[in-house]
Design a protein around this motif. Structure first.
Motif, PDB file in Angstrom:
ATOM      1  N   ILE A 173       0.884  -1.303  -0.014  1.00  0.00           N
ATOM      2  CA  ILE A 173      -0.027   0.096   0.015  1.00  0.00           C
ATOM      3  C   ILE A 173       0.850   1.115  -0.079  1.00  0.00           C
ATOM      4  CG2 ILE A 173      -1.638   1.373   1.421  1.00  0.00           C
ATOM      5  CD1 ILE A 173      -2.876  -1.252   2.507  1.00  0.00           C
ATOM      6  N   THR A 174       0.526   2.338  -0.735  1.00  0.00           N
ATOM      7  CA  THR A 174       1.208   3.554  -0.663  1.00  0.00           C
ATOM      8  C   THR A 174       0.367   4.592  -0.140  1.00  0.00           C
ATOM      9  OG1 THR A 174       2.212   2.820  -2.757  1.00  0.00           O
ATOM     10  CG2 THR A 174       2.148   5.336  -2.211  1.00  0.00           C
ATOM     11  N   VAL A 175       1.233   5.453   0.749  1.00  0.00           N
ATOM     12  CA  VAL A 175       0.409   6.598   1.404  1.00  0.00           C
ATOM     13  C   VAL A 175       1.418   7.839   1.054  1.00  0.00           C
ATOM     14  CG1 VAL A 175      -0.024   7.616   3.575  1.00  0.00           C
ATOM     15  CG2 VAL A 175      -0.233   4.977   3.161  1.00  0.00           C
ATOM     16  N   GLY A 176       0.774   8.798   0.640  1.00  0.00           N
ATOM     17  CA  GLY A 176       1.381  10.244   0.345  1.00  0.00           C
ATOM     18  C   GLY A 176       0.873  11.376   1.263  1.00  0.00           C
ATOM     19  N   ALA A 177       1.441  12.510   1.067  1.00  0.00           N
ATOM     20  CA  ALA A 177       0.879  13.532   1.624  1.00  0.00           C
ATOM     21  C   ALA A 177       1.430  14.877   0.975  1.00  0.00           C
ATOM     22  CB  ALA A 177       1.460  13.912   3.118  1.00  0.00           C
ATOM     23  N   LEU A 178       0.399  15.922   0.806  1.00  0.00           N
ATOM     24  CA  LEU A 178       0.827  17.221   0.114  1.00  0.00           C
ATOM     25  C   LEU A 178       0.421  18.307   1.049  1.00  0.00           C
ATOM     26  CD1 LEU A 178       1.270  18.595  -2.741  1.00  0.00           C
ATOM     27  CD2 LEU A 178      -1.201  18.554  -2.991  1.00  0.00           C
ATOM     28  N   VAL A 179       0.970  19.507   1.431  1.00  0.00           N
ATOM     29  CA  VAL A 179       0.801  20.322   2.221  1.00  0.00           C
ATOM     30  C   VAL A 179       1.368  21.780   1.792  1.00  0.00           C
ATOM     31  CG1 VAL A 179       3.046  19.784   3.505  1.00  0.00           C
ATOM     32  CG2 VAL A 179       1.023  20.585   4.935  1.00  0.00           C
ATOM     33  N   ALA A 180       0.481  22.849   2.332  1.00  0.00           N
ATOM     34  CA  ALA A 180       1.122  24.060   2.204  1.00  0.00           C
ATOM     35  C   ALA A 180       1.204  24.635   3.543  1.00  0.00           C
ATOM     36  CB  ALA A 180       0.013  24.919   1.381  1.00  0.00           C
ATOM     37  N   VAL A 181       2.586  24.875   3.948  1.00  0.00           N
ATOM     38  CA  VAL A 181       2.717  25.440   5.311  1.00  0.00           C
ATOM     39  C   VAL A 181       2.776  26.669   5.487  1.00  0.00           C
ATOM     40  CG1 VAL A 181       4.315  24.886   7.303  1.00  0.00           C
ATOM     41  CG2 VAL A 181       4.225  23.141   5.015  1.00  0.00           C
ATOM     42  N   ASN A 182       1.953  27.400   6.170  1.00  0.00           N
ATOM     43  CA  ASN A 182       1.567  28.599   6.586  1.00  0.00           C
ATOM     44  C   ASN A 182       1.408  28.850   8.130  1.00  0.00           C
ATOM     45  OD1 ASN A 182       1.243  31.428   5.172  1.00  0.00           O
ATOM     46  ND2 ASN A 182      -0.604  31.503   6.361  1.00  0.00           N
ATOM     47  N   ALA A 183       2.150  28.013   8.840  1.00  0.00           N
ATOM     48  CA  ALA A 183       1.660  27.988  10.236  1.00  0.00           C
ATOM     49  C   ALA A 183       2.207  28.987  11.232  1.00  0.00           C
ATOM     50  CB  ALA A 183       2.580  26.441  10.700  1.00  0.00           C
ATOM     51  N   LEU A 184       1.667  29.092  12.488  1.00  0.00           N
ATOM     52  CA  LEU A 184       1.981  29.948  13.198  1.00  0.00           C
ATOM     53  C   LEU A 184       3.351  29.499  13.999  1.00  0.00           C
ATOM     54  CD1 LEU A 184       1.235  32.702  15.028  1.00  0.00           C
ATOM     55  CD2 LEU A 184       0.025  31.005  16.667  1.00  0.00           C
ATOM     56  N   GLY A 185       3.292  28.269  14.045  1.00  0.00           N
ATOM     57  CA  GLY A 185       4.380  27.614  14.580  1.00  0.00           C
ATOM     58  C   GLY A 185       5.544  27.581  13.962  1.00  0.00           C
TER      59      GLY A 185
END
Length: 329
Positions: A173-185
C-alpha cells in the motif's frame, strides 16, 4: 516503510498535482486531481479554518467521491480557486451526474497570505483563473517549496512552502501527503537548522541533519500573527480501498504528523485542516492491520512533507522572512 519513486503524493496511483502562482500577487493555488473520482474526507483541528464543500465529506452524505481538492492562498478570496477548477472539470465532462448535467465536486481550503507584501489590489478575484491554470498543469511530477498554494506562505520563524512525501508499506500500500505550510508555529528547533520532523526523515530528504544534541527549554510562545493569518492545509492519500469513514480516520491520524513537525500547532489562530483521499486501486489484504499502518504512515508522511516544504523554499525579492535555504543551505 520506504519512499515511493517520486517521494510525492502522486506515487498514489490515480492522483496528479498541478500548481499555479502569480509572483506579483505572491500567492497561488495547488490542485490534487483524480484521474477518476476518489473517496474523500476531512478533519479540521485548527481554530480558524476557511473551507468549501467540506460538509458533504461526512460519511452520511449523498456524495461519497470527489473529482479534485484545492489548496489555495488568498484567504476567503482563495475559495474561488475551486470554482475555476470546477469550470475546467465541467469542460472535460467530469462531475457528479444529475440528469444530463455534470456537477464537479471540488472541496477546498485556504490559507491567509494577504499581508505578505504581494500586490493585492486586484479588481477581479484572480483565484478562479489560478485554479484553472493549476488544473491544466496537473501531472505526476510535484514541485516543492515556493510554488502553488505555498508560494506566499510563512511560518512563525521562516518562509513557508509547499511540501510532499510518500511511503510504500510492506503490504504494498502507498500513502502520500501534500501540504501548504503557513503555520503560526515553527518547523525548526530553537535557533538551529534541525527540523522537528527529523525522527521521521527518510534518506536525508530534508538535509539529514538529525536532532540537536540538546533542546531549548519549553517556553511560552507568543502569537506572531493575528487571528486568521496562519494555517497549514494538507491532503493525505492512499491507493487502498477505503470507505469515507475510514478515510476520515486517516485524516485524523495525519494530524499527529502536523503536531510532530510544527510547534505549536492546532492553535486557536491556525486553520489547520487535513483532507484524505483514497483512490481504491488496491484492496486491503488484512483490513485491521492495514488501516492501523495507513494512519501511522499518513502522520509520518505529513511530518516529512512539512519539513520538505520549508527546506525547499527559495528566497525571492521582497520576502518578509528568511528562508531555510538562505540561512542554512
Amino acid at each position: 516503510m520506504r519512499q515511493g519513486p517520486r517521494n510525492a503524493i502522486t506515487d498514489v496511483a490515480g492522483l496528479h498535482v498541478g500548481h499555479a502562482h502569480d509572483a506579483r500577487l505572491r500567492s497561488g493555488v495547488t490542485v490534487l486531481l483524480g484521474t477518476a473520482p476518489f473517496t474523500a474526507a476531512v478533519s479540521v483541528m485548527g481554530g480558524a479554518p476557511g473551507t468549501r464543500e467540506t460538509d458533504l465529506l461526512a460519511p452520511d452524505r449523498l456524495v461519497q467521491q470527489v473529482d479534485a481538492i484545492t489548496l489555495s492562498g488568498g484567504s476567503a478570496f482563495g475559495l474561488d480557486a475551486a470554482s475555476g477548477v470546477a469550470e475546467g472539470l465541467r469542460a472535460m465532462g467530469r462531475g457528479f451526474a444529475v440528469g444530463d448535467q455534470r456537477v464537479p465536486i471540488v472541496p477546498g481550503a485556504i490559507l491567509f497570505d494577504l499581508l505578505n507584501g504581494g500586490d493585492k489590489t486586484w479588481v477581479r478575484n484572480p483565484y478562479g483563473a489560478l485554479g484553472q491554470a493549476a488544473l491544466a498543469a496537473a501531472g505526476p511530477e510535484v514541485a516543492l517549496g515556493t510554488v502553488g498554494a505555498g508560494y506566499g506562505a510563512a511560518t512563525g520563524s521562516l518562509k513557508g512552502g509547499l511540501g510532499t512525501a510518500s511511503a510504500v508499506l510492506d503490504s504494498g500500500i502507498t500513502v502520500g501527503a501534500l501540504v501548504a505550510v503557513n503555520a503560526l508555529g515553527a518547523a525548526t528547533i530553537g535557533d538551529g537548522p534541525q527540523f522537528w520532523a527529523s525522527p521521521w526523515e527518510i534518506d536525508a530528504e530534508f538535509g539529514g541533519l538529525g536532532l540537536p544534541s540538546s533542546f531549548p527549554p519549553p517556553d511560552d510562545p507568543l502569537p506572531m500573527k493575528r487571528q486568521g493569518e496562519a494555517t497549514t492545509i494538507a491532503i493525505v492519500a492512499t491507493d487502498a480501498r477505503l470507505t469515507q469513514a475510514e478515510a476520515q480516520r486517516m485524516a485524523v491520524a495525519a494530524h499527529d504528523g502536523m503536531a510532530r513537525a510544527l510547534v505549536p500547532s492546532h492553535t486557536l489562530l491556525d486553520g489547520d485542516l487535513v483532507f484524505a483521499a483514497a483512490t481504491g486501486t488496491r484492496d486491503m489484504a488484512e483490513p485491521l492491520r492495514d488501516l492501523y499502518q495507513i494512519g501511522h504512515a499518513a502522520a509520518c508522511c505529513l511530518a516529512r512533507a512539512i519539513a520538505r516544504g520549508i527546506h525547499a523554499a527559495r528566497p525571492e525579492p521582497g520576502d518578509l522572512q528568511p528562508c531555510w535555504r538562505a540561512l542554512y543551505g
